[in-house]
Design a protein around this motif. Sequence first.
Motif, PDB file in Angstrom:
ATOM      1  N   PRO A   1      15.498   3.626  -3.162  1.00 12.57           N
ATOM      2  CA  PRO A   1      16.357   4.739  -2.752  1.00 12.57           C
ATOM      3  C   PRO A   1      17.716   4.297  -2.219  1.00 12.57           C
ATOM      4  O   PRO A   1      18.675   5.055  -2.260  1.00 12.57           O
ATOM      5  CB  PRO A   1      15.550   5.456  -1.678  1.00 12.57           C
ATOM      6  CG  PRO A   1      14.421   4.562  -1.315  1.00 12.57           C
ATOM      7  CD  PRO A   1      14.265   3.554  -2.394  1.00 12.57           C
ATOM      8  N   PHE A   2      17.801   3.064  -1.704  1.00  9.27           N
ATOM      9  CA  PHE A   2      19.079   2.562  -1.202  1.00  9.27           C
ATOM     10  C   PHE A   2      19.092   1.040  -1.265  1.00  9.27           C
ATOM     11  O   PHE A   2      18.045   0.400  -1.309  1.00  9.27           O
ATOM     12  CB  PHE A   2      19.355   3.039   0.224  1.00  9.27           C
ATOM     13  CG  PHE A   2      18.319   2.612   1.227  1.00  9.27           C
ATOM     14  CD1 PHE A   2      18.388   1.370   1.866  1.00  9.27           C
ATOM     15  CD2 PHE A   2      17.263   3.452   1.547  1.00  9.27           C
ATOM     16  CE1 PHE A   2      17.423   0.987   2.790  1.00  9.27           C
ATOM     17  CE2 PHE A   2      16.295   3.074   2.469  1.00  9.27           C
ATOM     18  CZ  PHE A   2      16.379   1.834   3.101  1.00  9.27           C
ATOM     19  N   MET A   3      20.318   0.500  -1.237  1.00 10.59           N
ATOM     20  CA  MET A   3      20.497  -0.942  -1.219  1.00 10.59           C
ATOM     21  C   MET A   3      21.713  -1.233  -0.348  1.00 10.59           C
ATOM     22  O   MET A   3      22.757  -0.610  -0.523  1.00 10.59           O
ATOM     23  CB  MET A   3      20.723  -1.479  -2.642  1.00 10.59           C
ATOM     24  CG  MET A   3      20.852  -2.978  -2.741  1.00 10.59           C
ATOM     25  SD  MET A   3      19.423  -3.915  -2.166  1.00 10.59           S
ATOM     26  CE  MET A   3      18.138  -3.337  -3.256  1.00 10.59           C
ATOM     27  N   ARG A   4      21.519  -2.159   0.573  1.00 10.42           N
ATOM     28  CA  ARG A   4      22.629  -2.558   1.444  1.00 10.42           C
ATOM     29  C   ARG A   4      23.090  -3.952   1.059  1.00 10.42           C
ATOM     30  O   ARG A   4      22.280  -4.851   0.832  1.00 10.42           O
ATOM     31  CB  ARG A   4      22.191  -2.533   2.907  1.00 10.42           C
ATOM     32  CG  ARG A   4      23.336  -2.872   3.850  1.00 10.42           C
ATOM     33  CD  ARG A   4      22.977  -2.682   5.296  1.00 10.42           C
ATOM     34  NE  ARG A   4      24.091  -3.090   6.133  1.00 10.42           N
ATOM     35  CZ  ARG A   4      24.206  -2.819   7.399  1.00 10.42           C
ATOM     36  NH1 ARG A   4      23.249  -2.137   8.014  1.00 10.42           N
ATOM     37  NH2 ARG A   4      25.248  -3.228   8.086  1.00 10.42           N
ATOM     38  N   THR A   5      24.396  -4.121   0.987  1.00 10.75           N
ATOM     39  CA  THR A   5      24.999  -5.427   0.795  1.00 10.75           C
ATOM     40  C   THR A   5      26.206  -5.493   1.727  1.00 10.75           C
ATOM     41  O   THR A   5      27.103  -4.656   1.641  1.00 10.75           O
ATOM     42  CB  THR A   5      25.378  -5.694  -0.679  1.00 10.75           C
ATOM     43  OG1 THR A   5      25.940  -7.004  -0.790  1.00 10.75           O
ATOM     44  CG2 THR A   5      26.331  -4.675  -1.241  1.00 10.75           C
TER      45      THR A   5
END
Length: 151
Positions: A26-30
Amino acid sequence: MNVYDKIKQLGFELPPVAVPAAAYVPFMRTGNLVFLSGHIAKKDGKVWAGQLGGGIGTEEGQQAARAVGIDLLGTLHAAVGDLNKVRRIVKLMSLVNSTPTYTEQHLVTNGASQLMAEVFGDKGAHARSAFGVAQLPMGACVEIELIAEVE
């Protein structure tokens, strides 16, 4: 104002993160950016199906886009843990299930854009794309993805 106080004032609650319907997260953080996968419009817990210009008008489309925006906020909360850590809503990309002659995709997308401004004030101003598409998963009328910068 605290973001959660603003949400309460606007009269809605953050929904839980929806379980992905396919092979994605549902989400990806970078770094300081959080990318939210596309969320489809839902009404009363079911897919808000239909086509703009073919049974759904612009005003109803705006309501659907706002509903997607609320779902996006729920996912963003899950991704960050505290919406007060949002520095800026960077971009929304909106896909509007529409007939070939329908040309108000940008107005439909305002439903989500205006919500971000209501919740985050100046931090809610964002870049945006709004596309008309021939179809969306499960016949949804609107799908929106979001990119946010966070602390």
